[in-house]
Scaffold this active site. Structure first.
Site, PDB file in Angstrom:
ATOM      1  CG  HIS A 157      -1.666  -1.233   1.468  1.00  7.99           C
ATOM      2  ND1 HIS A 157      -2.884  -1.525   0.905  1.00  7.99           N
ATOM      3  CD2 HIS A 157      -1.314  -2.327   2.190  1.00  7.99           C
ATOM      4  CE1 HIS A 157      -3.265  -2.736   1.292  1.00  7.99           C
ATOM      5  NE2 HIS A 157      -2.330  -3.243   2.066  1.00  7.99           N
ATOM      6  CB  SER A 278      14.737  21.379 -16.819  1.00 11.50           C
ATOM      7  OG  SER A 278      14.003  22.576 -16.959  1.00 11.50           O
ATOM      8  CE  LYS A 284      13.063  18.662 -12.484  1.00  8.18           C
ATOM      9  NZ  LYS A 284      11.889  19.185 -13.171  1.00  8.18           N
ATOM     10  CD  GLU A 291       9.574  11.568 -16.312  1.00  6.71           C
ATOM     11  OE1 GLU A 291       8.661  12.382 -16.384  1.00  6.71           O
ATOM     12  OE2 GLU A 291      10.780  11.893 -16.237  1.00  6.71           O
TER      13      GLU A 291
END
Ligand code: ARG
Length: 483
Positions: A157, A278, A284, A291
């Site tokens: 969970h 980025s 970044k 992804e």
């Protein structure tokens, strides 16, 4: 406009837009090589059975082999005015050797031809997919091998549940992916039958030899029923499922890589070579590969749905709807192979931040089950032990601190069964090592799992090599290049 190969029935040519709409060249150009192999096997059989004169068969074989030479030299160009790859090959052949080329299509149809070509294509890409998934499994096993004693929180969970090792976690992904790779090979076996000779739908009046063509093309056997052969695409749907299942499993791994790369987790840092920056935020470093793999799962699953829906209302036998099978399945398999291949590199170059993982185990009373198990060994029924530990946890939450930071005296307030030896079972490293049941997270268990995972990997690797060599041997034979 119109098709020079079968213009007889028509008074007028085909409209440009009809040609564009019905053409399958965008997808089936990828079948070119297989199409020629299928034709070689077919024409050799026609010659051998005396269905066409031997000298014509020889001329066609020569022409087809030259087409392969052209392909290898990148000199094979597609004529967009012909609607598919089969027509392209036949048309080129006839241009090269004259009207004799017209004997090639005796006793076959594009319906059995395309079903055969696609199976040959999918055999190869299935083997490639297995190879790429194997590569990723290999990377996961390597990480596991290095981290048999790296303790981290195990989650259920998304809550800290019990401590595990990074090895155990990586092996969980490895075994899951191992089944994905196995699944491709299972489907491969079912797909490995040759539809050629089913002709348009009902078989043919010529005395063809389907065993001969099946064998020449490296198939286990001919298919059993001509209508099923030209009208079914379950083999392609199964491949789409194998791809979708794999994509789903890759996506789950990627979801963790993304989470673990976050500042909140900080469990992993992907190598510079496999991340991007980025355009605006200089600090970044984004886990884009993970992804994108996660994102592509949508399209891969979409292909499976496309196949199921495309075929669900089709009457037997061949229907042009079936032409839509190729783009969908080709893309989904390519996507999965590419994803597995790049993830393999991303995983093997990532740095796993073991100190952060250990630190994280200090939160969330991750050793609570171990305290309960300790009480059970001292004779307390498990349900009662569960309650006792729950109270101790509640106390720690109120006072601040961890179970292992309480003194024996404090712990004994919850149960008189607790003695100083409780501190042997509470450290997370002990929790992990004591879970030495089969398949558990102890280092002895993960060592055994690695042995098992490696042996399955090698078995698949052997199978891929063996099949690849076997198929290449068939091509050499058909091309007259046998050593
Ligand atoms: N391009 C077709 C396909 O992919 C080949 C078979 C065509 N058959 C036909 N009867 N038009 O399905």
């Amino acid at each position: 406009m119109g098709n020079a190969l079968w213009s007889g029935r028509f008074e007028e040519g085909m409209d440009e837009s009809t040609l564009r709409f019905t053409s399958s060249l965008d997808a089936d150009s990828a079948l070119a090589f297989y199409d020629v192999m299928g034709s070689l096997a077919h024409v050799m059989m026609l010659g051998k059975r005396g269905i066409i004169p031997a000298k014509d068969a020889d001329a066609i074989v020569g022409g087809l082999r030259s087409i392969v030479d052209m392909m290898e030299k990148n000199e094979f160009s597609i004529d967009e005015s012909l609607e598919d790859i089969h027509t392209n090959v036949e048309n080129l052949l006839t241009k090269m050797i004259g009207p004799t080329g017209g004997r090639l299509h005796t006793g076959r149809s594009r319906n059995d031809q395309v079903a055969t070509d696609f199976r040959m294509y999918l055999r190869d890409v299935a083997l490639e997919a297995v190879d790429d998934i194997n590569g990723l499994i290999d990377s996961l096993i390597t990480v596991a091998g290095d981290h048999g004693e790296t303790v981290m929180p195990g989650f259920t969970h998304m809550q800290h549940a019990q401590p595990v090792t990074l090895a155990q976690h990586m092996l969980a992904h490895a075994f899951r992916l191992s089944r994905d790779a196995d699944r491709f090979l299972d489907s491969y076996e079912r797909m490995d039958k040759c539809p050629l000779g089913s002709a348009a739908l009902a078989g043919t009046t010529y005395p063809i030899d389907r065993e001969m063509t099946a064998k020449a093309l490296g198939f286990r056997s001919p298919t059993e029923n001509s209508m099923d052969s030209v009208g079914s695409r379950d083999f392609a749907t199964e491949m789409a499922f194998c791809a979708a299942m794999t994509a789903t499993d890759l996506s789950s791994l990627c979801e963790e890589l993304v989470l673990w790369s976050s500042q909140e987790f900080g469990f992993v840092e992907m190598a510079d070579a496999y991340t991007t920056g980025s355009s605006i935020m200089p600090q970044k470093k984004n886990p884009d590969i993970a992804e994108l793999v996660r994102g592509r799962t949508g399209a891969v699953t979409g292909s499976l749905v496309a196949m199921l829906v495309m075929t669900k209302g089709l009457p037997l036998s061949y229907n042009r709807d079936l032409q839509e099978d190729k783009a969908a399945v080709m893309e989904s398999l390519a996507s999965v192979s590419e994803s597995a291949a790049i993830l393999s590199k991303a995983v093997s170059t990532a740095s796993f931040r073991t100190e952060r993982m250990l630190e994280a185990t200090e939160k969330g009373f991750i050793n609570a089950t171990d305290l309960a198990d300790y009480l059970v060994v001292k004779g307390v029924p498990f349900r009662e032990a569960h309650g006792i530990v729950g109270e101790a946890v509640r106390f720690c939450i109120a006072e601040g601190g961890r179970l292992e930071e309480l003194t024996v005296e404090q712990l004994r307030k919850f149960s008189k069964k607790i003695d100083a030896d409780v501190f042997d079972v509470l450290p997370v490293k002990a929790c992990v090592e004591r879970r030495n049941s089969m398949g558990g997270t102890s280092s002895a268990s993960t060592d055994a799992q690695i042995t098992e995972a490696v042996s399955r990997l090698m078995a698949r690797d052997g199978k891929v090599r063996q099949e690849t060599q076997f198929i290449e041997g068939c091509w050499d034979e058909l091309l007259g290049r046998s050593k």
